[in-house]
Design an enzyme around this catalytic site. Sequence first.
Site, mmCIF file in Angstrom:
data_model
loop_
_atom_site.group_PDB
_atom_site.id
_atom_site.type_symbol
_atom_site.label_atom_id
_atom_site.label_comp_id
_atom_site.label_asym_id
_atom_site.label_seq_id
_atom_site.Cartn_x
_atom_site.Cartn_y
_atom_site.Cartn_z
ATOM 1 C CD GLN A 9 -3.249 -0.601 0.796
ATOM 2 O OE1 GLN A 9 -3.665 0.418 0.642
ATOM 3 N NE2 GLN A 9 -3.671 -1.972 0.434
ATOM 4 C CG ASP A 190 7.835 9.068 -1.090
ATOM 5 O OD1 ASP A 190 7.421 8.331 -2.332
ATOM 6 O OD2 ASP A 190 7.962 10.369 -1.518
ATOM 7 N NE ARG A 191 6.047 1.410 3.059
ATOM 8 C CZ ARG A 191 5.031 1.222 2.096
ATOM 9 N NH1 ARG A 191 4.030 2.174 1.777
ATOM 10 N NH2 ARG A 191 4.664 0.113 1.981
ATOM 11 C CG LEU A 192 9.790 10.078 3.844
ATOM 12 C CD1 LEU A 192 10.358 11.263 2.922
ATOM 13 C CD2 LEU A 192 11.115 9.792 4.854
#
Length: 212
Positions: A9, A190-192
């Site tokens: 996701q 962006d998984r930030l």
Amino acid sequence: MNEFSQFRQEYSGQPIDIQQMTADPFTQFRVWLDEAFAVNIKEPNAMTLATADEHGRPSCRVVLLKEFNNNGFTFFTNYSSRKGREISINPHVSLLFFWFQQQRQIRIDGTAEKTREDESDRYFQSRPIRSQIAAIVSSQSSVIASREILDSAFEAQLDRCNSSEIKRPQHWGGYRVIPETFEFWQGQADRLHDRIRYRLDNEVWVKERLSP
Ligand SMILES: Cc1cc2nc3c(=O)[nH]c(=O)nc-3n(C[C@H](O)[C@H](O)[C@H](O)COP(=O)(O)O)c2cc1C
């Protein structure tokens, strides 16, 4: 290809401005809980409870949050269960709410203490009679020989009950988790991800941003 890669996701929540987070974490929890209700998350009050035994070996399970206010987060269970035994040895626990639709999780670390008897009585009396009987007959977390034994104990107890109020068994009641830290997590691109932690410093809640 990894079998899970098809489920990957992307997250894209509203960025969190730490200044917009309320000064106290209980109010912030209420804001996010109300938002979870608003998007019709099923049982947003389901939370994972982690405990640890005397050797520090952890275990976790889901329980339902039944009440919360600035004194803590309350759930009800069997005091002789695995979690109950572990809390009696080591009151340090961790709670986790995960609301997938909103890409949010909230972790609350703190200590658990039993609720007062009258609080447990009041909640017990609010439960459906069959749930009250289940609490009486279940020796939660102990080994039983068969499902039939459980069912017949339930039926026998049901037969014994007349119209009078069923008394709460001493082995069943509430725990209140008194928080020491809260962490509000919001999934981002962006998984930030955003992570805002509240911790108590001289009885004042301090807000800090954590690296994702
Ligand atoms: C959605 C959900 C809600 C649950 N709510 C409770 C609860 O409020 N109290 C409880 O004792 N067990 C609840 N359970 C069962 C626990 O997860 C667990 O199986 C049980 O309490 C025994 O745990 P223990 O052996 O670790 O003590 C719930 C399970 C699920 C999946």
